[in-house]
Design an enzyme around this catalytic site. Structure first.
Site, mmCIF file in Angstrom:
data_model
loop_
_atom_site.group_PDB
_atom_site.id
_atom_site.type_symbol
_atom_site.label_atom_id
_atom_site.label_comp_id
_atom_site.label_asym_id
_atom_site.label_seq_id
_atom_site.Cartn_x
_atom_site.Cartn_y
_atom_site.Cartn_z
ATOM 1 N N ALA A 62 30.236 34.027 45.201
ATOM 2 C CA ALA A 62 29.890 35.406 45.182
ATOM 3 C C ALA A 62 30.868 36.241 44.602
ATOM 4 O O ALA A 62 31.870 35.777 44.446
ATOM 5 C CB ALA A 62 29.894 35.780 46.833
ATOM 6 N N GLY A 101 29.397 30.625 46.924
ATOM 7 C CA GLY A 101 27.909 30.711 46.758
ATOM 8 C C GLY A 101 27.270 30.201 45.588
ATOM 9 O O GLY A 101 26.159 29.662 45.294
ATOM 10 N N GLU A 104 26.387 26.958 46.667
ATOM 11 C CA GLU A 104 25.212 27.168 47.823
ATOM 12 C C GLU A 104 23.808 27.315 47.049
ATOM 13 O O GLU A 104 22.767 26.919 47.542
ATOM 14 C CB GLU A 104 25.705 28.540 48.682
ATOM 15 N N GLU A 124 35.683 29.201 50.521
ATOM 16 C CA GLU A 124 35.649 30.580 51.289
ATOM 17 C C GLU A 124 36.661 30.735 52.296
ATOM 18 O O GLU A 124 37.110 31.828 52.422
ATOM 19 C CB GLU A 124 34.360 30.909 51.977
HETATM 20 C C1 3H9 Z 1 31.450 33.242 48.448
HETATM 21 O O1 3H9 Z 1 31.002 32.775 47.814
HETATM 22 C C2 3H9 Z 1 30.752 33.899 49.736
HETATM 23 C C3 3H9 Z 1 29.359 33.191 49.894
HETATM 24 O O2 3H9 Z 1 29.734 31.939 50.679
HETATM 25 C C4 3H9 Z 1 28.574 33.955 50.770
HETATM 26 C C5 3H9 Z 1 27.996 35.249 50.529
HETATM 27 C C6 3H9 Z 1 26.983 35.878 51.178
HETATM 28 N N1 3H9 Z 1 34.629 36.806 42.246
HETATM 29 O O3 3H9 Z 1 41.506 32.288 38.872
HETATM 30 P P1 3H9 Z 1 41.332 32.744 37.420
HETATM 31 C C7 3H9 Z 1 38.034 36.379 38.602
HETATM 32 S S1 3H9 Z 1 33.159 33.738 48.507
HETATM 33 C C8 3H9 Z 1 35.055 37.928 41.455
HETATM 34 O O4 3H9 Z 1 42.437 33.467 36.761
HETATM 35 P P2 3H9 Z 1 40.882 30.034 36.461
HETATM 36 C C9 3H9 Z 1 39.538 36.319 39.069
HETATM 37 O O5 3H9 Z 1 39.979 37.423 39.790
HETATM 38 C C10 3H9 Z 1 33.776 33.210 46.826
HETATM 39 N N2 3H9 Z 1 35.865 37.623 40.508
HETATM 40 O O6 3H9 Z 1 40.633 31.555 36.564
HETATM 41 C C11 3H9 Z 1 39.943 36.672 37.381
HETATM 42 O O7 3H9 Z 1 39.994 37.900 37.228
HETATM 43 P P3 3H9 Z 1 41.193 38.715 36.227
HETATM 44 C C12 3H9 Z 1 33.903 31.902 46.758
HETATM 45 C C13 3H9 Z 1 36.468 36.299 40.573
HETATM 46 O O8 3H9 Z 1 40.085 29.259 35.407
HETATM 47 C C14 3H9 Z 1 39.193 35.879 36.680
HETATM 48 O O9 3H9 Z 1 37.950 35.859 37.538
HETATM 49 N N3 3H9 Z 1 34.532 31.538 45.600
HETATM 50 C C15 3H9 Z 1 35.952 35.416 41.582
HETATM 51 O O10 3H9 Z 1 42.318 29.645 36.791
HETATM 52 C C16 3H9 Z 1 39.345 34.351 36.145
HETATM 53 O O11 3H9 Z 1 39.931 33.949 37.485
HETATM 54 C C17 3H9 Z 1 35.858 31.422 45.358
HETATM 55 O O12 3H9 Z 1 36.652 31.465 46.310
HETATM 56 C C18 3H9 Z 1 34.883 35.761 42.177
HETATM 57 N N4 3H9 Z 1 34.348 34.778 43.238
HETATM 58 O O13 3H9 Z 1 39.878 29.548 37.667
HETATM 59 C C19 3H9 Z 1 36.126 31.086 44.076
HETATM 60 N N5 3H9 Z 1 36.449 34.181 40.860
HETATM 61 O O14 3H9 Z 1 41.157 37.953 34.797
HETATM 62 C C20 3H9 Z 1 37.534 31.913 43.386
HETATM 63 C C21 3H9 Z 1 37.541 34.378 39.838
HETATM 64 O O15 3H9 Z 1 40.723 40.169 36.411
HETATM 65 N N6 3H9 Z 1 37.891 31.550 42.209
HETATM 66 N N7 3H9 Z 1 37.331 35.779 39.786
HETATM 67 O O16 3H9 Z 1 42.283 38.362 37.107
HETATM 68 C C22 3H9 Z 1 38.549 30.421 41.731
HETATM 69 O O17 3H9 Z 1 38.922 29.693 42.445
HETATM 70 C C23 3H9 Z 1 39.206 30.544 40.167
HETATM 71 O O18 3H9 Z 1 38.836 31.892 39.711
HETATM 72 C C24 3H9 Z 1 38.244 29.610 39.636
HETATM 73 C C25 3H9 Z 1 38.646 29.571 37.885
HETATM 74 C C26 3H9 Z 1 38.449 28.191 40.028
HETATM 75 C C27 3H9 Z 1 36.894 29.750 39.595
#
Ligand code: 3H9
Length: 694
Positions: A62, A101, A104, A124
């Site tokens: 999400a 998500g 999901e 999450e």
């Molecule tokens: C969810 O899904 C809830 C659902 O179950 C239910 C809903 C009803 N959203 O980490 P990076 C940004 S909760 C917005 O440096 P990498 C991050 O801030 C979500 N922004 O890259 C950064 O921005 P900036 C569950 C996001 O290659 C940029 O993307 N998912 C999100 O080292 C690059 O990120 C997670 O918890 C996001 N979801 O790693 C995944 N994710 O450049 C969280 C990232 O402005 N994300 N950004 O600083 C991660 O674990 C890592 O970002 C990922 C990439 C592995 C994806």
């Protein structure tokens, strides 16, 4: 341009999500998926659908930035329901990381295919949440309760081959192209007329209910204080006990509880802060960096050895210099036995250990550092010694080498003045044990060049650290804020509390241990030496607490001598000691302090508000650029509970008006010496703002 496009590849409808950087499920993506689905289902020429993503990853979850904003339709849960209900087979083609998500969405698809390097996970919990779009109900139906619990409660992703073994993905492609593999897979599904499998249609998973209690017990210590892991277990339990539609309702209830909790806000703050901290305000993104291919460390003591390991772990050859052979041998032996312990625990292979040892070159000659790209000095904490070392480095090191000091208190500018190249000098304050602790306070001197700052910040990440840029002052950010907390803790004890009461309050707040247990661990002689060194310049009119010195003078230096503030029978577990209680009571009497009952609330306020006030001064002086930098220092350097977001975020959550009122209350009671509020704090309260607004 739409965030999702529908392309026709023969009889396959390909949905391509394009929402850089991580294809998060922002409003446009949800809407795009819904629209493409409607169009593809209406188009008789399309027999199956593939959902794949452009860019570096499948949907990573999400959009966290949308949390806290008014929700906009279509909701993710509705999109997911529509995908699952589709009457044509839908295949998720996963590359990069299908997270939260994103997974999901994939679980709502009827088939899942992943490229070999892909990973899938439900992280999450790390954001203080649980999978709230069916993940807690669909994953246990697909992979079983144990795997689901493991993945959902830890938040750790599974690599594609493991996910395949667990039944989460149906096939691992041979090559890395998700679109080609997805289309090929979809064609097979169509030609074989494979039956659509909807996970919501599977019966609840039958399992022994004891599994949940056992799991809760197993994580009790690790997850102490956190809400989300326990809610995750409850949600998975619902999958085992309730029909799908009721399980989904339970998941929603638990999700909303978490979403509205201060913990989720704090953990999301930390997620973004961790990323922001690497970006230094005022330092352009394209600032050039110097190449770091080799390193040198001066000093093979605990600190120097730990720092050398960080470089070896990152594959960077490192020369470690000591003055005497026996100290050098001891240092290298300690490194070897540290690695050996990791091998014994099964977290490193013997071969890897030897490889890393092979990258460490012991030396008795500083001249051996003449060609290295960076030197980190980790010698005894005394200005004259440090200046002498830097004077010599100035003569020995090649032009352009970065000269860093691991000082924890000394003036980096003065150290730099011992060289003719202050632009190349910087502080790199590692925390002990340096090979374990993630924090690195990078100290910019008045004359440190921008490219040196940029290099050291980038290098921090490379050697597995979270680097935070700070300015020069006594104690930098972390230790400077630790000092007022220690001061108040000691005062509280002489006023009537006992060390174990103070420690319990801070432990219950979420710190891994209280200030006195921590002092025993670090060695009471450390603080003693600093206090004695400052005695001559101390204002004699300022209140001072000396009961800890009396303990040191009894040769009780903490864990290492088996006794300090506490007694240690097994070498690690603090046991309150009646002898010390007597000492404290006698001390109070001696200084004419009538002991009183002290509430837990007073302990918490005095310890934390004193720190927060100091943090505000640090911000005001520009020693830290943002409050998030301070939060990260405390989370990674001192175990400040992640679910409270760091001291400055916590202050914002408490309300700065309340914090200021507390400081004023103690100022009225104890005077101006230690309780003058920071003007920044006063201003923010007047403007009705928080530290996060700066
Ligand atoms: C969810 O899904 C809830 C659902 O179950 C239910 C809903 C009803 N959203 O980490 P990076 C940004 S909760 C917005 O440096 P990498 C991050 O801030 C979500 N922004 O890259 C950064 O921005 P900036 C569950 C996001 O290659 C940029 O993307 N998912 C999100 O080292 C690059 O990120 C997670 O918890 C996001 N979801 O790693 C995944 N994710 O450049 C969280 C990232 O402005 N994300 N950004 O600083 C991660 O674990 C890592 O970002 C990922 C990439 C592995 C994806």
């Amino acid at each position: 341009m739409s965030a999702v496009t529908l392309k026709r590849e023969g009889e396959i409808g390909l949905f391509l999500v394009n929402n850089p950087p991580v294809n998060a499920l922002s409003h446009g993506v949800r809407e795009g998926l819904q629209d493409c689905l409607t169009e593809a289902l209406e188009d008789d020429a399309i027999k199956a659908i593939v959902i794949a993503c452009e860019g570096r990853t499948f949907i990573a979850g999400a959009d966290i930035r949308e949390f806290g904003q008014p929700p906009k339709e279509p909701h993710l849960t509705d999109v997911i329901e529509s995908i699952e209900a589709a009457t044509k087979p839908v295949i998720a083609a996963i590359h990069g990381t299908a997270l939260g998500g994103g997974l999901e969405v994939a679980l709502a698809c009827h088939f899942r295919l992943a490229v070999p390097s892909a990973k899938v996970g439900l992280p999450e919990v790390k954001l203080g949440l649980l999978p709230g779009a069916g993940g807690t109900q669909r994953l246990p139906r697909l992979a079983g309760v144990e795997t689901a619990l493991q993945m959902i409660v830890s938040g750790e992703p599974l690599p594609a081959p493991k996910a395949h073994e667990a039944g989460i993905v149906d096939e691992v492609a041979e090559a890395e192209d998700p679109v080609a593999a997805g289309i090929e897979f979809a064609r097979k599904v169509v030609s074989e007329n494979r039956e659509i499998r909807r996970l919501s249609g599977l019966p609840p998973v039958v399992t022994d209910p004891a599994v949940f209690d056992q799991f809760e017990k197993a994580i009790a210590h690790r997850a102490r204080g956190f809400l989300a892991p326990f809610h995750c277990i409850k949600a998975v339990r619902a999958a085992a006990e309730l029909p799908f539609s009721e399980g989904i309702e339970r998941e929603r209830e638990l999700f909303v509880e978490l979403l509205l909790s201060p913990q989720a806000a704090a953990q999301q703050h930390v997620f973004f802060a961790e990323r922001q901290v690497a970006r230094v305000p005022g330092l352009p993104k394209d600032t050039p960096t110097r190449e770091i291919n080799t390193a040198g460390i001066i000093g093979a003591g605990t600190m120097g050895g730990g720092i050398a390991m960080c470089f070896a772990n990152a594959g960077i050859p490192v020369t470690i210099v000591e003055a005497k052979q026996d100290a050098l041998d001891r240092g290298i032996e300690t490194i070897r036995s540290n690695y050996a312990r990791t091998v014994d625990k099964g977290r490193l292979s013997r071969e890897q250990m030897e490889q890393r040892m092979g990258l460490i070159t012991p030396s008795l000659k500083m001249e051996d550092l003449s060609s290295v790209d960076i030197v980190i000095e980790a010698v005894f904490e005394a200005m004259d010694i440090k200046k002498d070392v830097f004077g010599r480095l100035d003569e020995i090191c090649k032009e352009g080498a970065i000269l860093a000091t691991n000082t924890s208190t000394l003036d980096v500018n003065e150290i730099a003045s011992a060289t003719k190249r202050p632009q190349d000098v910087m502080g790199m304050h590692f925390f002990s044990p340096a090979n374990v602790m993630k924090l690195l306070e990078n100290v910019r001197g008045d004359r440190t060049a921008d490219d040196v700052v940029a290099t050291v910040m980038a290098l921090s990440k490379k050697i597995g650290k979270v680097g935070v840029l700070v300015g020069v002052c006594d104690g930098f950010v972390g230790n400077r804020m630790l000092a007022p907390r220690g001061r108040e803790a000691a005062f509280l004890v002489e006023e009537g509390a006992l060390p174990q009461q103070v420690d319990k309050v801070l432990y219950d707040f979420g710190f891994p241990m209280g200030p006195f247990a921590m002092a025993d661990l670090a060695g009471l002689d450390v603080g003693y030496r600093i206090r004695k060194a400052r005695e001559a310049t101390r204002d004699p009119n300022l209140r001072d607490s000396t009961w800890l010195d009396k303990i040191v003078e009894m040769d009780r230096l903490g864990q290492k001598t088996g006794a300090g503030v506490y007694r240690y029978e097994d070498g690690r577990t603090p046991i309150p000691d009646p002898e010390i209680e007597q000492l404290i009571v006698a001390h109070s009497k001696e200084i004419g302090m009538e002991r009183r009952d002290i509430s837990d609330e007073e302990i918490l306020e005095r310890c934390l508000y004193a720190m927060i006030n100091e943090g505000a001064k640090i911000l005001e002086e520009g020693i830290a650029a943002r409050s998030l930098d301070i939060d990260i220092v405390w989370i990674y350097g001192y175990g400040f509970p992640v679910y409270r977001g760091g001291p400055m975020f916590y202050a914002d959550q408490v309300g700065l008006d309340k914090v200021l009122a507390g400081i004023e209350k103690y100022r009225r009671r104890f005077g101006d010496d230690f309780w003058t509020p920071s003007p920044l704090l006063e201003r923010l309260v007047k403007e009705g703002k928080g530290f996060g607004s700066l």
